[in-house]
Design a protein around this motif. Structure first.
Motif, PDB file in Angstrom:
ATOM      1  N   THR A   1       0.843  -1.196   0.000  1.00 51.34           N
ATOM      2  CA  THR A   1       0.000   0.000   0.000  1.00 51.34           C
ATOM      3  C   THR A   1       0.879   1.247   0.000  1.00 51.34           C
ATOM      4  N   ILE A   2       0.326   2.303  -0.577  1.00 47.88           N
ATOM      5  CA  ILE A   2       0.969   3.614  -0.551  1.00 47.88           C
ATOM      6  C   ILE A   2      -0.042   4.576   0.060  1.00 47.88           C
ATOM      7  N   ILE A   3       0.358   5.233   1.119  1.00 47.53           N
ATOM      8  CA  ILE A   3      -0.601   6.054   1.859  1.00 47.53           C
ATOM      9  C   ILE A   3      -0.126   7.497   1.890  1.00 47.53           C
ATOM     10  N   GLY A   4      -0.897   8.371   1.274  1.00 45.70           N
ATOM     11  CA  GLY A   4      -0.574   9.795   1.289  1.00 45.70           C
ATOM     12  C   GLY A   4      -1.607  10.567   2.088  1.00 45.70           C
ATOM     13  N   ASP A   5      -1.386  11.849   2.199  1.00 48.20           N
ATOM     14  CA  ASP A   5      -2.326  12.771   2.867  1.00 48.20           C
ATOM     15  C   ASP A   5      -2.797  12.227   4.217  1.00 48.20           C
TER      16      ASP A   5
ATOM     17  N   LYS B   1       3.721  -4.750   2.684  1.00 42.65           N
ATOM     18  CA  LYS B   1       4.634  -3.601   2.736  1.00 42.65           C
ATOM     19  C   LYS B   1       3.851  -2.314   2.562  1.00 42.65           C
ATOM     20  N   ASN B   2       3.988  -1.437   3.514  1.00 41.01           N
ATOM     21  CA  ASN B   2       3.233  -0.191   3.475  1.00 41.01           C
ATOM     22  C   ASN B   2       4.189   0.988   3.384  1.00 41.01           C
ATOM     23  N   LEU B   3       3.945   1.834   2.429  1.00 40.35           N
ATOM     24  CA  LEU B   3       4.770   3.020   2.265  1.00 40.35           C
ATOM     25  C   LEU B   3       3.956   4.221   2.739  1.00 40.35           C
TER      26      LEU B   3
ATOM     27  N   GLY C   1       6.839   1.813   6.400  1.00 48.27           N
ATOM     28  CA  GLY C   1       8.026   2.647   6.360  1.00 48.27           C
ATOM     29  C   GLY C   1       7.866   3.834   5.454  1.00 48.27           C
ATOM     30  N   GLN C   2       8.834   4.722   5.597  1.00 43.69           N
ATOM     31  CA  GLN C   2       8.916   5.834   4.672  1.00 43.69           C
ATOM     32  C   GLN C   2       9.910   5.461   3.591  1.00 43.69           C
TER      33      GLN C   2
END
Lengths: 257, 431
Positions: free
Chosen positions: B310-314, B340-342, B372-373
């Motif tokens: 996943t990619i999580i913004g805002d 894996k989460n970004l 992670g970042q």
């Protein structure tokens, strides 16, 4: 020795000390490199060789606590890694990063054009850039299917290192710091990579080779060999020093100091 | 009481199957459950991290007649598809579909013709899911069932070209209840793209129930893409049954919807089955995406490999609850799971819960989750090539997503998702 040693150094590192997370890694390191020179930096594990490479290239995790780095006459300590790259500093990585989904060719063109526009020069379109690239590929004996693959994605160790040299060829840096470029290479790959470096070396640029083993220096002839220990250069010599290290190991130098 | 949200729905009794007795019965039963069952809330363990208040506050209605023409639909059709099965607001559209010849071993269509062609199987599957799922949203689906997307592949039938099941939402504030039934006969193989898009649809709820059955040695590549309007809600339940030596390759991609929740249960009910489970969610704004998966190794020598990113913004949120269950019969199973989460912002959030439950000996299981970042060393690598930090960041986010997308194997889907991710990330480079 190819250079005349006249004029100003390309890079002058003066009494450099750096820390990471409160740990001091480099201590009072001083080194001058002139255009046309090849320097090899050797030393046991943990002596600070890789840190030295990263600090030159501007890794943000290392704090410079003392000393300075002057590159082409300018103080680069306050420059970001990308600004240093545009000034002409290149670092070849021991473990090049894989970037899935981005082709080598588009990545190379982006890097090249970013540098071009920073220099106020024209960017190349994909077709012009491809011409430019083909010459480099030919010179380095790299097949062009390399370009369509994602950056380092699924590359063997040898391919990754060749890709580093290709990037160096495209960016034409004034100073290339190659960190353990020989690690993980078999003899054939080592020969190919070394030939590439030799072709790229000229009287206007300089190369710092960071290596563990003398065998790389059978292929690339250094003008100077430095031995690092505990964050400092403890001995400087020529090629013969590397051979001596190969025969006797590092202990005798460490005892001497 | 949170049950006003669907009170505006009406049961469409003009549909041809409405008078079919057994269907009438299961719909009535389901309707009773909808009345009796509590709606899921944060108090339920299965819904702890996903708040459905936004859904419960709405007043949905049934979809009316759509006004699409083929031109609107055409651009959403997968280029390389051999057949296409299009549903608009939950109803089969003959006009937009391209179906195989009758008696070709491939049946593709809506409920009405499936009741003619495969009546027993349709009845069996609708009844069994209905009984098994004491579940509010699944019951809501049956209660307001209008149609079913059916793929029925006879034994030893293999299709080279993929099938595109396209579900289009056109309404505002509508609730549609798509139903999916795939039966892949023994020794058959097929690829299906199951996709949910909005063409004009806004603030709508899509509530899906899927039943998938793979016969012995069948091979099924199943791509599920959810890219509904970001004001929409998408809830899905699917159960997958794998018979001996069958191979199920699933990939779920989510970029749309305000809240999306997917429950997938894969049961390896025969020996030697294979399950690949990949996924990617790309979330922005206040999007919430929740994947609950359960892979049950119920027989010996099954393998499963799950990679969910996943990619999580805002201020977005990703939830992953992934269970690998190896029953006492699941000897010599091999299971690998990775999540894996970004996390791109400090206001984004990830709740991840990988779980292994093993009741057999001789199994190989591994799992792991990371949040992670972007990695500093990776950023540094790009920066040393002169690429500015903000651009380096975009490229690396793109690369993280690309790893899933580039392996999809459907060229025009890859291209369209690649373009979508490029737009989302702003990366200047791609493949």
């Amino acid at each position: 020795m190819r250079n005349t040693n006249g004029g100003n150094p390309l890079v002058h590192i003066d009494g450099l000390a750096t820390e990471i997370e409160g740990r001091e890694i480099l201590k009072d390191l001083t080194l001058s490199v002139f255009p046309g020179e090849i320097h090899a930096i050797m030393g046991p594990n943990g002596s600070g060789k890789s840190t030295f490479a990263k600090v030159l290239a501007g890794h943000p995790s290392y704090e410079v606590t003392k000393g300075g780095i002057t590159f082409s006459g300018i103080d680069v300590l306050d420059l970001s890694p990308e600004e240093r790259a545009r000034e002409g500093i290149f670092m070849g990585f021991q473990y090049p990063v894989e970037i899935p989904g981005v082709t080598n060719s588009s990545f190379l063109r982006l890097a090249f054009n970013t540098a071009q526009s920073a220099r106020g020069e024209d960017e190349l379109d994909p077709i012009e850039f491809d011409d430019y690239l083909q010459d480099k590929l030919k010179m380095l004996e790299i097949s062009s299917d390399f370009l369509d693959r994602s950056v380092n994605g699924g590359f063997s160790g040898g391919e990754k290192k060749r890709n580093e040299i290709l990037q160096m060829a495209v960016l034409e840096p004034k100073l290339a710091i190659l960190d353990e470029t020989d690690s993980g290479l078999d003899i054939d790959a080592l020969r190919v990579v070394s030939q590439g470096v030799n072709k790229l070396a000229n009287n206007d640029n300089a190369i710092i080779l960071i290596t563990h083993y003398q065998r790389l220096l059978n292929y690339i002839k250094p003008d100077f060999v430095h031995v690092m220990h505990e964050g400092n250069i403890v001995k400087t010599g020529n090629e013969k020093l590397a051979q001596e290290l190969e025969e006797k190991g590092y202990d005798w130098i460490l005892d001497e100091t | 009481m949170h049950k006003e949200f669907f009170q505006g729905l009406s049961n469409d009794n003009t549909l041809e199957f409405s008078q079919t007795e057994w269907l009438k019965l299961i719909r009535e039963e389901a309707n009773q459950r909808v009345i009796d069952l509590p709606v899921p809330s944060a108090k339920d363990e299965q819904w702890r991290f996903t708040d459905l208040k936004k859904i419960y506050q709405k007043q949905f209605r049934s979809a009316g007649k759509h006004t699409l023409n083929y031109k609107d639909v055409e651009k959403s059709i997968l280029l390389e598809s051999g057949y296409q099965l299009v549903f608009v607001d939950g109803l089969f559209s003959k006009q937009f579909s391209r179906l195989p010849e009758p008696n070709s071993g491939v049946f593709l269509g809506g409920l009405q013709s499936a009741l003619v062609n495969h009546p027993e199987e349709i009845q069996a599957t609708l009844i069994s899911t209905n009984n098994e799922k004491n579940n509010f949203f699944a019951s809501l689906n049956t209660s307001y069932l209008r149609d079913v997307a059916v793929l029925h592949l006879a034994p030893d039938t293999s299709l080279e070209k993929p099938i595109h099941l396209l579900n289009i939402s056109t309404g505002e504030n509508t609730c549609v209840n798509p139903r999916v039934f795939f039966k892949i006969g023994a020794g058959s193989s097929v690829k299906v793209l199951e996709e949910y898009v909005s063409i004009g649809g806004k603030e709508s709820l899509t509530n899906i129930v899927s039943d998938i059955y793979l016969g012995q040695s069948a091979k099924f590549s199943h791509y599920r893409v959810q890219r509904e309007d970001v004001s929409s809600f998408n809830i899905a339940h699917s159960s997958v049954d794998l018979q001996k030596n069958s191979n199920y390759q699933f990939c779920t991609i989510s970029t749309g919807a305000s809240i999306s929740r997917q429950d997938v249960e894969v049961v390896q009910s025969g020996e030697g089955t294979t399950c690949g489970f990949e996924g990617l969610a790309f979330l922005q704004g206040r999007q919430v995406c929740d994947l609950h998966s359960k892979i049950i190794h119920g027989k010996p020598q099954g393998t499963s490999k799950q990679v969910y990113k996943t990619i999580i913004g805002d201020r977005a949120k990703a939830v992953f609850n992934g269970q690998i269950f190896v029953s006492s019969e699941g000897h010599l199973s091999s299971a690998a799971q990775s999540n894996k989460n970004l996390l791109l912002t400090k206001n984004g959030r990830v709740d991840t819960k990988p779980q292994l439950e093993i009741y057999a000996d001789d199994v190989k299981c591994a799992h792991g989750a990371t949040v992670g970042q972007l990695n500093d060393d990776e950023m540094f690598y790009l920066q040393t090539r002169g690429i500015p930090k903000d651009v380096a960041r975009k490229i690396l986010i793109y690369g993280f997503a690309a790893e899933v997308i580039e392996n999809l194997g459907l060229e025009s889907l890859i291209v369209s998702l690649r373009n979508e991710i490029l737009k989302l990330t702003g990366s200047p480079v791609s493949l």
